[in-house]
Design a protein around this motif. Structure first.
Motif, mmCIF file in Angstrom:
data_model
loop_
_atom_site.group_PDB
_atom_site.id
_atom_site.type_symbol
_atom_site.label_atom_id
_atom_site.label_comp_id
_atom_site.label_asym_id
_atom_site.label_seq_id
_atom_site.Cartn_x
_atom_site.Cartn_y
_atom_site.Cartn_z
ATOM 1 N N LEU A 161 -7.753 6.455 -0.792
ATOM 2 C CA LEU A 161 -8.614 6.466 0.387
ATOM 3 C C LEU A 161 -8.014 7.466 1.368
ATOM 4 O O LEU A 161 -6.822 7.396 1.669
ATOM 5 C CB LEU A 161 -8.647 5.067 1.008
ATOM 6 C CG LEU A 161 -9.374 4.890 2.325
ATOM 7 C CD1 LEU A 161 -10.872 5.113 2.128
ATOM 8 C CD2 LEU A 161 -9.104 3.501 2.884
ATOM 9 N N THR A 162 -8.816 8.400 1.850
ATOM 10 C CA THR A 162 -8.336 9.381 2.822
ATOM 11 C C THR A 162 -8.787 8.969 4.211
ATOM 12 O O THR A 162 -9.979 8.771 4.454
ATOM 13 C CB THR A 162 -8.861 10.791 2.495
ATOM 14 O OG1 THR A 162 -8.430 11.154 1.179
ATOM 15 C CG2 THR A 162 -8.318 11.811 3.483
ATOM 16 N N LEU A 163 -7.837 8.812 5.106
ATOM 17 C CA LEU A 163 -8.103 8.436 6.492
ATOM 18 C C LEU A 163 -8.023 9.693 7.349
ATOM 19 O O LEU A 163 -7.039 10.436 7.276
ATOM 20 C CB LEU A 163 -7.083 7.415 6.972
ATOM 21 C CG LEU A 163 -6.927 6.148 6.122
ATOM 22 C CD1 LEU A 163 -5.832 5.268 6.705
ATOM 23 C CD2 LEU A 163 -8.241 5.399 6.018
ATOM 24 N N VAL A 164 -9.047 9.927 8.156
ATOM 25 C CA VAL A 164 -9.087 11.100 9.034
ATOM 26 C C VAL A 164 -9.413 10.649 10.454
ATOM 27 O O VAL A 164 -9.964 9.571 10.666
ATOM 28 C CB VAL A 164 -10.137 12.134 8.543
ATOM 29 C CG1 VAL A 164 -9.797 12.635 7.153
ATOM 30 C CG2 VAL A 164 -11.535 11.554 8.553
ATOM 31 N N GLY A 165 -9.076 11.482 11.422
ATOM 32 C CA GLY A 165 -9.436 11.225 12.819
ATOM 33 C C GLY A 165 -8.981 9.874 13.319
ATOM 34 O O GLY A 165 -7.786 9.543 13.282
ATOM 35 N N LEU A 166 -9.950 9.079 13.772
ATOM 36 C CA LEU A 166 -9.671 7.749 14.320
ATOM 37 C C LEU A 166 -8.911 6.879 13.326
ATOM 38 O O LEU A 166 -7.936 6.221 13.686
ATOM 39 C CB LEU A 166 -10.977 7.070 14.729
ATOM 40 C CG LEU A 166 -10.901 5.608 15.155
ATOM 41 C CD1 LEU A 166 -9.976 5.429 16.346
ATOM 42 C CD2 LEU A 166 -12.289 5.077 15.451
ATOM 43 N N SER A 214 -4.242 1.413 -2.316
ATOM 44 C CA SER A 214 -4.018 -0.031 -2.342
ATOM 45 C C SER A 214 -3.476 -0.425 -3.702
ATOM 46 O O SER A 214 -3.791 0.194 -4.714
ATOM 47 C CB SER A 214 -5.342 -0.756 -2.086
ATOM 48 O OG SER A 214 -5.252 -2.094 -2.469
ATOM 49 N N SER A 215 -2.688 -1.491 -3.743
ATOM 50 C CA SER A 215 -2.187 -1.991 -5.019
ATOM 51 C C SER A 215 -3.330 -2.503 -5.891
ATOM 52 O O SER A 215 -3.185 -2.618 -7.103
ATOM 53 C CB SER A 215 -1.171 -3.103 -4.783
ATOM 54 O OG SER A 215 -1.776 -4.174 -4.086
ATOM 55 N N ALA A 216 -4.488 -2.779 -5.283
ATOM 56 C CA ALA A 216 -5.635 -3.306 -6.026
ATOM 57 C C ALA A 216 -6.676 -2.239 -6.353
ATOM 58 O O ALA A 216 -7.688 -2.542 -6.962
ATOM 59 C CB ALA A 216 -6.293 -4.419 -5.220
ATOM 60 N N ALA A 217 -6.443 -0.990 -5.949
ATOM 61 C CA ALA A 217 -7.458 0.054 -6.130
ATOM 62 C C ALA A 217 -6.996 1.117 -7.120
ATOM 63 O O ALA A 217 -5.796 1.323 -7.319
ATOM 64 C CB ALA A 217 -7.758 0.713 -4.793
ATOM 65 N N ALA A 245 0.847 -1.197 0.000
ATOM 66 C CA ALA A 245 0.000 0.000 0.000
ATOM 67 C C ALA A 245 0.885 1.250 0.000
ATOM 68 O O ALA A 245 1.805 1.373 0.797
ATOM 69 C CB ALA A 245 -0.916 0.003 1.212
ATOM 70 N N LEU A 246 0.580 2.160 -0.894
ATOM 71 C CA LEU A 246 1.273 3.445 -0.939
ATOM 72 C C LEU A 246 0.512 4.421 -0.053
ATOM 73 O O LEU A 246 -0.721 4.414 -0.036
ATOM 74 C CB LEU A 246 1.310 3.974 -2.367
ATOM 75 C CG LEU A 246 1.957 3.055 -3.405
ATOM 76 C CD1 LEU A 246 1.797 3.650 -4.793
ATOM 77 C CD2 LEU A 246 3.413 2.818 -3.075
ATOM 78 N N TRP A 247 1.231 5.284 0.659
ATOM 79 C CA TRP A 247 0.544 6.238 1.529
ATOM 80 C C TRP A 247 1.385 7.480 1.769
ATOM 81 O O TRP A 247 2.620 7.457 1.625
ATOM 82 C CB TRP A 247 0.179 5.592 2.866
ATOM 83 C CG TRP A 247 1.358 5.196 3.709
ATOM 84 C CD1 TRP A 247 2.096 4.062 3.612
ATOM 85 C CD2 TRP A 247 1.935 5.964 4.759
ATOM 86 N NE1 TRP A 247 3.100 4.060 4.541
ATOM 87 C CE2 TRP A 247 3.021 5.227 5.256
ATOM 88 C CE3 TRP A 247 1.644 7.201 5.320
ATOM 89 C CZ2 TRP A 247 3.817 5.691 6.304
ATOM 90 C CZ3 TRP A 247 2.435 7.656 6.364
ATOM 91 C CH2 TRP A 247 3.501 6.899 6.847
ATOM 92 N N ARG A 248 0.701 8.566 2.099
ATOM 93 C CA ARG A 248 1.354 9.827 2.458
ATOM 94 C C ARG A 248 0.526 10.522 3.519
ATOM 95 O O ARG A 248 -0.705 10.488 3.489
ATOM 96 C CB ARG A 248 1.434 10.774 1.249
ATOM 97 C CG ARG A 248 2.409 10.351 0.190
ATOM 98 C CD ARG A 248 3.845 10.575 0.670
ATOM 99 N NE ARG A 248 4.795 10.153 -0.329
ATOM 100 C CZ ARG A 248 5.448 9.009 -0.336
ATOM 101 N NH1 ARG A 248 5.239 8.127 0.612
ATOM 102 N NH2 ARG A 248 6.301 8.717 -1.268
ATOM 103 N N VAL A 263 -4.451 -3.115 4.863
ATOM 104 C CA VAL A 263 -4.044 -3.640 6.174
ATOM 105 C C VAL A 263 -4.132 -5.162 6.122
ATOM 106 O O VAL A 263 -5.015 -5.713 5.469
ATOM 107 C CB VAL A 263 -4.968 -3.087 7.302
ATOM 108 C CG1 VAL A 263 -4.763 -3.833 8.613
ATOM 109 C CG2 VAL A 263 -4.717 -1.603 7.494
ATOM 110 N N ARG A 264 -3.201 -5.806 6.792
ATOM 111 C CA ARG A 264 -3.199 -7.262 6.912
ATOM 112 C C ARG A 264 -3.578 -7.671 8.318
ATOM 113 O O ARG A 264 -3.212 -6.993 9.282
ATOM 114 C CB ARG A 264 -1.811 -7.831 6.601
ATOM 115 C CG ARG A 264 -1.402 -7.691 5.177
ATOM 116 C CD ARG A 264 -0.057 -8.326 4.979
ATOM 117 N NE ARG A 264 0.338 -8.268 3.584
ATOM 118 C CZ ARG A 264 1.482 -8.732 3.137
ATOM 119 N NH1 ARG A 264 2.338 -9.302 3.974
ATOM 120 N NH2 ARG A 264 1.792 -8.641 1.862
ATOM 121 N N ASN A 265 -4.290 -8.779 8.428
ATOM 122 C CA ASN A 265 -4.604 -9.377 9.724
ATOM 123 C C ASN A 265 -4.016 -10.767 9.694
ATOM 124 O O ASN A 265 -4.540 -11.654 9.032
ATOM 125 C CB ASN A 265 -6.118 -9.424 9.942
ATOM 126 C CG ASN A 265 -6.479 -10.010 11.292
ATOM 127 O OD1 ASN A 265 -5.611 -10.248 12.131
ATOM 128 N ND2 ASN A 265 -7.751 -10.228 11.502
#
Length: 89
Positions: free
Chosen positions: A28-33, A21-24, A8-11, A82-84
């Motif tokens: 995706l923007t992650l905010v807050g929690l 994601s490598s598949a998307a 996964a690429l992220w900044r 994310v991996r589980n």
């Protein structure tokens, strides 16, 4: 144990995190929690430790926030960012 998918690429953008994601095709923007969660996933971490840290930071409400955290983790796993993985015995 939960951890970031290394493909996964992220900044970080201010307090937010943009993840691809490598598949998307779309970011995706992650905010807050979710952004706080992403920071904690830099190393493989168990759900209890994630929950405790987010509660201490005030990003998760003690007791009632666990369900929300589990939904976010499930979504991030389904989006392949994310991996589980089980801990070896």
């Amino acid at each position: 144990m939960y951890g970031r998918d290394p493909s996964a690429l992220w900044r970080r953008v201010g307090a937010d995190v943009v993840v691809l994601s490598s598949a998307a095709n779309d970011p995706l923007t992650l905010v807050g929690l979710s952004a706080g969660l992403w920071r904690l996933l830099s190393m493989p971490t168990d759900l209890g430790s994630i929950r405790d840290e987010l509660e201490q930071e005030g990003l998760l409400v003690r007791g009632t926030g666990s369900r929300e955290l589990e939904r976010i983790l499930t979504l991030l796993v389904l989006l392949n960012v994310v991996r589980n993985e089980a801990v070896p015995a």
